[in-house]
Design a protein around this motif. Structure first.
Motif, mmCIF file in Angstrom:
data_model
loop_
_atom_site.group_PDB
_atom_site.id
_atom_site.type_symbol
_atom_site.label_atom_id
_atom_site.label_comp_id
_atom_site.label_asym_id
_atom_site.label_seq_id
_atom_site.Cartn_x
_atom_site.Cartn_y
_atom_site.Cartn_z
ATOM 1 N N GLY A 72 39.828 3.210 31.730
ATOM 2 C CA GLY A 72 39.547 4.483 32.367
ATOM 3 C C GLY A 72 39.227 4.419 33.844
ATOM 4 N N GLY A 73 39.127 3.221 34.381
ATOM 5 C CA GLY A 73 38.838 3.108 35.803
ATOM 6 C C GLY A 73 40.016 3.555 36.649
ATOM 7 N N GLY A 74 39.774 3.675 37.949
ATOM 8 C CA GLY A 74 40.854 4.068 38.835
ATOM 9 C C GLY A 74 40.355 4.391 40.219
ATOM 10 N N LEU A 75 41.256 4.930 41.021
ATOM 11 C CA LEU A 75 40.947 5.328 42.393
ATOM 12 C C LEU A 75 40.844 6.846 42.437
ATOM 13 N N VAL A 76 39.692 7.337 42.880
ATOM 14 C CA VAL A 76 39.463 8.778 42.966
ATOM 15 C C VAL A 76 38.812 9.101 44.298
ATOM 16 N N GLN A 77 38.715 10.395 44.572
ATOM 17 C CA GLN A 77 38.048 10.834 45.786
ATOM 18 C C GLN A 77 36.613 11.236 45.477
ATOM 19 N N ALA A 78 35.800 11.226 46.505
ATOM 20 C CA ALA A 78 34.410 11.646 46.337
ATOM 21 C C ALA A 78 34.371 13.057 45.753
ATOM 22 N N GLY A 79 33.478 13.235 44.771
ATOM 23 C CA GLY A 79 33.361 14.512 44.091
ATOM 24 C C GLY A 79 34.163 14.615 42.817
ATOM 25 N N ASP A 80 35.097 13.701 42.618
ATOM 26 C CA ASP A 80 35.920 13.706 41.408
ATOM 27 C C ASP A 80 35.143 13.148 40.213
ATOM 28 N N SER A 81 35.798 13.208 39.071
ATOM 29 C CA SER A 81 35.216 12.698 37.828
ATOM 30 C C SER A 81 36.118 11.630 37.215
ATOM 31 N N LEU A 82 35.510 10.734 36.464
ATOM 32 C CA LEU A 82 36.231 9.738 35.675
ATOM 33 C C LEU A 82 35.506 9.558 34.357
ATOM 34 N N THR A 83 36.272 9.204 33.330
ATOM 35 C CA THR A 83 35.681 8.882 32.047
ATOM 36 C C THR A 83 36.047 7.456 31.684
ATOM 37 N N LEU A 84 35.041 6.621 31.566
ATOM 38 C CA LEU A 84 35.247 5.233 31.146
ATOM 39 C C LEU A 84 35.028 5.127 29.641
ATOM 40 N N SER A 85 35.842 4.310 29.011
ATOM 41 C CA SER A 85 35.714 4.084 27.573
ATOM 42 C C SER A 85 35.508 2.612 27.289
ATOM 43 N N CYS A 86 34.770 2.351 26.232
ATOM 44 C CA CYS A 86 34.525 0.988 25.777
ATOM 45 C C CYS A 86 34.795 0.946 24.279
ATOM 46 N N GLU A 87 35.671 0.060 23.878
ATOM 47 C CA GLU A 87 36.013 -0.073 22.474
ATOM 48 C C GLU A 87 35.938 -1.538 22.051
ATOM 49 N N ALA A 88 35.730 -1.719 20.758
ATOM 50 C CA ALA A 88 35.803 -3.042 20.149
ATOM 51 C C ALA A 88 36.890 -2.953 19.085
ATOM 52 N N PRO A 89 38.093 -3.352 19.419
ATOM 53 C CA PRO A 89 39.216 -3.184 18.504
ATOM 54 C C PRO A 89 38.934 -3.703 17.100
ATOM 55 N N GLY A 90 39.101 -2.827 16.120
ATOM 56 C CA GLY A 90 38.900 -3.223 14.733
ATOM 57 C C GLY A 90 37.454 -3.235 14.288
ATOM 58 N N ARG A 91 36.573 -2.749 15.150
ATOM 59 C CA ARG A 91 35.142 -2.819 14.820
ATOM 60 C C ARG A 91 34.452 -1.544 15.276
ATOM 61 N N SER A 92 33.477 -1.105 14.496
ATOM 62 C CA SER A 92 32.661 0.036 14.899
ATOM 63 C C SER A 92 31.521 -0.443 15.783
ATOM 64 N N LEU A 93 31.171 0.392 16.752
ATOM 65 C CA LEU A 93 30.045 0.083 17.632
ATOM 66 C C LEU A 93 28.784 0.833 17.224
ATOM 67 N N ASN A 94 28.786 1.373 16.033
ATOM 68 C CA ASN A 94 27.637 2.162 15.577
ATOM 69 C C ASN A 94 26.365 1.350 15.446
ATOM 70 N N ASN A 95 26.465 0.087 15.170
ATOM 71 C CA ASN A 95 25.271 -0.717 14.927
ATOM 72 C C ASN A 95 24.856 -1.541 16.135
ATOM 73 N N TYR A 96 25.300 -1.112 17.313
ATOM 74 C CA TYR A 96 24.999 -1.872 18.518
ATOM 75 C C TYR A 96 24.290 -1.016 19.556
ATOM 76 N N ASP A 97 23.375 -1.635 20.228
ATOM 77 C CA ASP A 97 22.774 -1.083 21.426
ATOM 78 C C ASP A 97 23.823 -1.242 22.520
ATOM 79 N N MET A 98 24.074 -0.169 23.270
ATOM 80 C CA MET A 98 25.161 -0.202 24.237
ATOM 81 C C MET A 98 24.663 0.029 25.653
ATOM 82 N N GLY A 99 25.263 -0.665 26.577
ATOM 83 C CA GLY A 99 24.906 -0.476 27.969
ATOM 84 C C GLY A 99 26.135 -0.461 28.864
#
Length: 123
Positions: free
Chosen positions: A8-35
């Motif tokens: 989800g990263g990229g080059l944007v201008q000031a004031g714009d929005s971005l959405t970053l995603s984090c996945e663990a392929p084949g695994r749920s992240l429900n049981n993890y503390d995330m940062g």
């Protein structure tokens, strides 16, 4: 071993929005503390946002409060960092991290890390 993949990263201008995603392929992240952490050129890695395992508690660095939101989808497959009103000083590589117990603001505690995704904000 948990492999984390950011996107989800990229080059944007000031004031714009971005959405970053984090996945663990084949695994749920429900049981993890995330940062989310970031590292700008020549600087140390710094804390950005935290989501507790329960999903109830969140914590943010002062410099992103009111602009960034960390969340996890219902299935626990994706942890998202919604970034609004981006500033040039937000330019950095953004990393997600996971820990099976508690990570909080402390990067040294997290067991698992992604490779990072570059966010560049132009003025």
């Amino acid at each position: 071993q948990v492999k984390l993949v950011e996107s989800g990263g990229g080059l944007v201008q000031a004031g714009d929005s971005l959405t970053l995603s984090c996945e663990a392929p084949g695994r749920s992240l429900n049981n993890y503390d995330m940062g989310w952490f970031r590292q700008a050129p020549g600087k140390e890695r710094e804390f950005v946002a935290h989501l507790s395992r329960s999903g109830i508690s969140t914590d943010y660095a002062d410099f992103v409060k009111g602009r960034f939101t960390i969340s996890r989808d219902n299935a626990g497959n994706t942890v998202t960092l919604q970034m609004n009103n981006l500033k040039p000083e937000d330019t950095a590589i953004y990393f997600c991290a996971a820990d099976p117990s508690y990570g909080g603001r402390y990067s040294g505690i997290y067991d698992y890390w992604g490779q990072g995704t570059q966010v560049t904000v132009s003025s």
